[in-house]
Scaffold this motif. Sequence first.
Motif, mmCIF file in Angstrom:
data_model
loop_
_atom_site.group_PDB
_atom_site.id
_atom_site.type_symbol
_atom_site.label_atom_id
_atom_site.label_comp_id
_atom_site.label_asym_id
_atom_site.label_seq_id
_atom_site.Cartn_x
_atom_site.Cartn_y
_atom_site.Cartn_z
ATOM 1 N N GLN A 1 0.729 -1.145 0.125
ATOM 2 C CA GLN A 1 -0.002 0.010 0.008
ATOM 3 C C GLN A 1 0.764 1.458 0.101
ATOM 4 O O GLN A 1 0.427 1.959 -0.882
ATOM 5 C CB GLN A 1 -1.077 -0.031 1.227
ATOM 6 N N ARG B 1 -3.105 6.454 1.820
ATOM 7 C CA ARG B 1 -3.164 5.040 1.837
ATOM 8 C C ARG B 1 -4.691 4.706 1.866
ATOM 9 O O ARG B 1 -4.911 3.393 1.654
ATOM 10 C CB ARG B 1 -2.334 4.448 2.972
ATOM 11 N N ARG C 1 -6.329 1.401 -0.179
ATOM 12 C CA ARG C 1 -7.094 0.621 0.312
ATOM 13 C C ARG C 1 -8.252 0.071 -0.377
ATOM 14 O O ARG C 1 -8.398 -1.001 -0.527
ATOM 15 C CB ARG C 1 -7.178 0.592 1.906
ATOM 16 N N GLU C 2 -9.000 1.127 -0.468
ATOM 17 C CA GLU C 2 -10.351 0.809 -1.223
ATOM 18 C C GLU C 2 -10.245 0.318 -2.657
ATOM 19 O O GLU C 2 -10.782 -0.375 -3.089
ATOM 20 C CB GLU C 2 -10.982 2.523 -1.262
ATOM 21 N N SER D 1 -9.279 -3.279 -2.586
ATOM 22 C CA SER D 1 -10.690 -3.904 -2.074
ATOM 23 C C SER D 1 -11.264 -4.142 -3.359
ATOM 24 O O SER D 1 -12.056 -5.258 -3.846
ATOM 25 C CB SER D 1 -11.324 -3.381 -1.084
ATOM 26 N N HIS E 1 -5.966 -11.251 -1.550
ATOM 27 C CA HIS E 1 -5.387 -10.665 -0.330
ATOM 28 C C HIS E 1 -5.441 -11.816 0.861
ATOM 29 O O HIS E 1 -6.291 -12.725 0.889
ATOM 30 C CB HIS E 1 -6.644 -9.725 -0.100
#
Length: 231
Positions: free
Chosen positions: A47, A58, A62-63, A66, A76
């Motif tokens: 990240q 970050r 992260r989104e 996902s 993941h």
Amino acid sequence: MGRREVFAPPTAPAPRATAPDIPSRLAAEIRELINEGKLSPGQQLRQQDLARRFGISRVPVRETLSLLVAEAAVRHDPNRGFHVAPLSSCEARQLYRIRHLLETELLSTVRWPDVQELADLRARLALLDHYLTGGARAAWVRAHRAFHGAIFALSPDSVLRREVMRLMRQTDRYRALASPDIAGYRFPADPEHHLVETLAAQDRAALLQAYGRDRSAVEERLLASLTARGL
């Protein structure tokens, strides 16, 4: 008699301007890097590295990751982090089978293109042929997706269109990475030329027959290429 004060009802606050959808835009950029082989199957996606690379915090990273996990482009593991999903002939076979079924259904609902739309499709074909002869695989994959998107846009079934395009994005990396000759395509881009010819002729049976024949041939060559690489 005193003057009565009239109070206006409170007005709703003005809506806040919508910020750009950074995760979706970033997901598209990372997806292209995967398709182009600049991010290899199995490569770890840190990240902090991605945040530094794209000059953002970050949180949207992260989104973004996902979103890519939901598309199966990234995997993941809580203990190992995020990694580019490996290529798998088993996964490719299933994805292409679903695409074959849904795209056949979608093509059965498309309307016939008008003169301007046919000219646009032929211009897109010329671009595909140009990329094929030049061996520009990454550019070809993007143009190939846009070409099919233009054809599928002739269908009124918007939900089906979105699903088909999502599946195309999932299989882009197989077309881009499976074989040096772009998954067995020849010059010119035969399957795409057959689609335009049958659309121009307004022949539904020939359209579906050409699609089924060409799609099966492309899938066989692509899967054979993956198997030869031990995938």
